[in-house]
Scaffold this active site. Structure first.
Site, PDB file in Angstrom:
ATOM      1  N   ASN A 211       0.841  -1.199   0.000  1.00  0.00           N
ATOM      2  CA  ASN A 211       0.000   0.000   0.000  1.00  0.00           C
ATOM      3  C   ASN A 211       0.874   1.246   0.000  1.00  0.00           C
ATOM      4  OD1 ASN A 211       0.576   0.739   2.859  1.00  0.00           O
ATOM      5  ND2 ASN A 211      -0.372  -1.273   3.205  1.00  0.00           N
ATOM      6  N   PRO A 318      -2.784 -11.981  10.016  1.00  0.00           N
ATOM      7  CA  PRO A 318      -3.118 -11.816  11.445  1.00  0.00           C
ATOM      8  C   PRO A 318      -3.336 -10.334  11.735  1.00  0.00           C
ATOM      9  CG  PRO A 318      -0.765 -12.249  11.165  1.00  0.00           C
ATOM     10  CD  PRO A 318      -1.416 -12.469   9.828  1.00  0.00           C
ATOM     11  N   LYS A 355     -10.950  -3.846  18.329  1.00  0.00           N
ATOM     12  CA  LYS A 355      -9.555  -4.289  18.389  1.00  0.00           C
ATOM     13  C   LYS A 355      -9.009  -4.364  19.810  1.00  0.00           C
ATOM     14  CE  LYS A 355      -8.344  -3.272  13.793  1.00  0.00           C
ATOM     15  NZ  LYS A 355      -7.305  -3.704  12.877  1.00  0.00           N
TER      16      LYS A 355
HETATM   17  O1  C5P Z   1      -8.659  -2.503  10.481  1.00  0.00           O
HETATM   18  P1  C5P Z   1      -7.686  -1.484  10.081  1.00  0.00           P
HETATM   19  O2  C5P Z   1      -6.630  -1.978   9.140  1.00  0.00           O
HETATM   20  O3  C5P Z   1      -8.289  -0.195   9.598  1.00  0.00           O
HETATM   21  O4  C5P Z   1      -6.972  -1.101  11.448  1.00  0.00           O
HETATM   22  C1  C5P Z   1      -5.915  -0.224  11.512  1.00  0.00           C
HETATM   23  C2  C5P Z   1      -5.102  -0.477  12.747  1.00  0.00           C
HETATM   24  O5  C5P Z   1      -4.920  -1.867  12.951  1.00  0.00           O
HETATM   25  C3  C5P Z   1      -3.715   0.102  12.617  1.00  0.00           C
HETATM   26  O6  C5P Z   1      -3.265   0.463  13.899  1.00  0.00           O
HETATM   27  C4  C5P Z   1      -2.928  -1.061  12.046  1.00  0.00           C
HETATM   28  O7  C5P Z   1      -1.559  -0.940  12.363  1.00  0.00           O
HETATM   29  C5  C5P Z   1      -3.577  -2.239  12.749  1.00  0.00           C
HETATM   30  N1  C5P Z   1      -3.588  -3.489  11.952  1.00  0.00           N
HETATM   31  C6  C5P Z   1      -2.906  -4.579  12.436  1.00  0.00           C
HETATM   32  N2  C5P Z   1      -2.933  -5.764  11.746  1.00  0.00           N
HETATM   33  C7  C5P Z   1      -3.637  -5.870  10.604  1.00  0.00           C
HETATM   34  C8  C5P Z   1      -4.363  -4.770  10.113  1.00  0.00           C
HETATM   35  C9  C5P Z   1      -4.306  -3.581  10.808  1.00  0.00           C
HETATM   36  O8  C5P Z   1      -2.260  -4.468  13.478  1.00  0.00           O
HETATM   37  N3  C5P Z   1      -3.655  -7.018   9.954  1.00  0.00           N
END
Ligand code: C5P
Length: 412
Positions: A211, A318, A355
């Site tokens: 990304n 994960p 989360k």
């Molecule tokens: O669900 P989303 O990707 O929007 O969440 C963003 C947050 O979750 C960020 O802090 C990102 O670092 C963390 N994240 C993670 N593992 C993932 C996806 C996102 O720790 N697989």
């Protein structure tokens, strides 16, 4: 919005045409919850009025060393100690010379000598004055004494000449103030774990899914935490940034490597997950480069059906944030990011619960946040939502470091 512990500065406004920018500086500081008390020198009062400065600081303006009323309310010693930082803007050649040589014959110079706080100067003067030998000497002496500087910048000056001498812009001074306020060992003894950048998920040895994350925000946070004294580990995906000083860097490529590196870096007191972790990865990364079919397909769909282009099956990565938030060695403060294009705050509030994070920093990425130097975020915490103004990523880092210090101190 929760009550921030109020940070305050003492602003000394010297005499110079740039003094008008100090009014803007006070406004910008107020937006950031930084309170200003001001001393206006007699030369400064030729350029801005005590009334306009007072209207912006919401306080009386101090200008007279021998005023009985001022001394009774707040003497120069108390004035020099009551703030977290003393800022001189504009810093004239005269104010620099006085402090460099220990002279004290008015309220500003007396306060500068009497302070036990750091001093930040934003010089403004004619280019020849700035480049003159005495000013150079005084500047070198002040730097040796630990005085911080921001600017001056190059540019056209009010006097018509061109070169260094223009006072730094209000937002640059704000950034220098945020930085100076953060360097106080407030996070000494705290172990911080920060992630930054994208992850890359291999398709084959030459291709990957990734990304646009540049890693700038995560690096700025790690830098600010380290500067504030935290023992900081930065787990970074592939980016082209110079690692901040004093930070232990662990380089990773994939989300699974990032998770393993984070787990290896535990225990930590605070986790800041600023990395843009790829949500999915190809279920199988081919061992050798996937070959293109000899005859080019008309359209991808029919080509896939005919097995002429590969179909990549994705599996979920994960969730590192959720995993660490539920970990046996969970950091005391778990902070995640939410990069959103719609319903920024509402999504962040939901994400915080989902989360298991304590705080979520939400930012709108529909603009040019990726790779840019600025960011406008909202801090979603247990006590509500704080809307932070548009700032540089390094200011976001400094402010977050200050909030983390406040939180951990409160919880200790
Ligand atoms: O669900 P989303 O990707 O929007 O969440 C963003 C947050 O979750 C960020 O802090 C990102 O670092 C963390 N994240 C993670 N593992 C993932 C996806 C996102 O720790 N697989």
């Amino acid at each position: 919005m929760r009550g921030l512990s109020v940070r305050s500065i003492l602003l000394i406004v010297g005499g110079g045409i740039a003094a008008y920018k100090s009014l803007e500086l006070v406004r910008r500081l107020a937006e950031r919850g930084i309170r200003t008390r001001a001393i206006l020198t007699s030369a400064g009062a030729e350029f801005v009025t005590p009334l306009s400065l007072s209207a912006l600081t919401g306080d009386k303006i101090y200008s007279d060393l021998f005023s009985l009323t001022d001394e009774a309310e707040m003497g120069h010693i108390q004035l020099s100690r009551s703030a977290d930082l003393v800022v001189v803007a504009p810093a004239t050649a005269d104010l620099m010379a006085k402090l460099a040589n220990g002279l004290a014959n008015d309220l500003a110079s007396t306060t500068l000598l009497a302070t036990d706080k750091k001093v930040l100067m934003a010089p403004a003067m004619n280019v020849r004055m700035w480049e003159s030998a005495p000013v150079k000497r005084n500047r070198a002496q002040l730097e040796k004494d630990g005085v911080l500087f921001v600017g001056p910048n190059d540019g056209e000056m009010a006097c018509g000449e061109f070169g260094p001498g223009r006072m730094a812009e209000p937002l640059e001074i704000v950034a220098a103030i945020e930085k100076a306020l953060a360097v106080d060992g407030a996070l000494k003894g705290v172990r911080a774990l920060v992630t930054a950048g994208p992850t890359r998920e291999p398709v084959d040895p030459v291709r990957f899914l990734a990304n646009h994350s540049s890693g700038k925000q995560g690096y700025a946070i790690a830098e600010a935490l380290a500067r504030a004294g935290a023992d900081t580990t930065l787990v970074s995906g592939p980016v082209s940034l110079t690692p901040p000083q004093g930070v232990k860097l662990m380089r990773v490529t994939t989300a699974r490597e990032m998770l393993a590196a984070c787990e290896a870096a535990l225990p930590a007191d605070v986790l800041v997950m600023a990395a843009a972790v790829a949500d999915w990865r190809p279920d199988i990364a081919a061992n050798s480069k996937i070959k293109k079919s000899a005859d080019r397909p008309q359209d991808a769909r029919s080509a896939a059906e005919e097995n002429r282009v590969p179909l990549i099956k994705l599996v979920e990565n994960p969730d590192i944030l959720a995993t660490l938030a539920a970990h046996a060695a969970r950091p005391r403060l778990v902070i995640g990011f939410a990069a959103e294009t719609d319903d920024v705050v509402a999504n962040a509030v939901a994400k915080r619960g989902r989360k298991g994070a304590d705080w979520i920093i939400a930012n709108d990425v529909s603009g040019d946040v990726f790779g840019g130097a600025r960011n406008q975020v909202h801090l979603v915490s247990e006590s509500g939502v704080e809307d932070w103004p548009d700032m540089t990523k390094s200011e976001v880092g400094a402010r977050l470091a200050a909030r983390i210090a406040e939180k951990l101190k409160g919880a200790a």
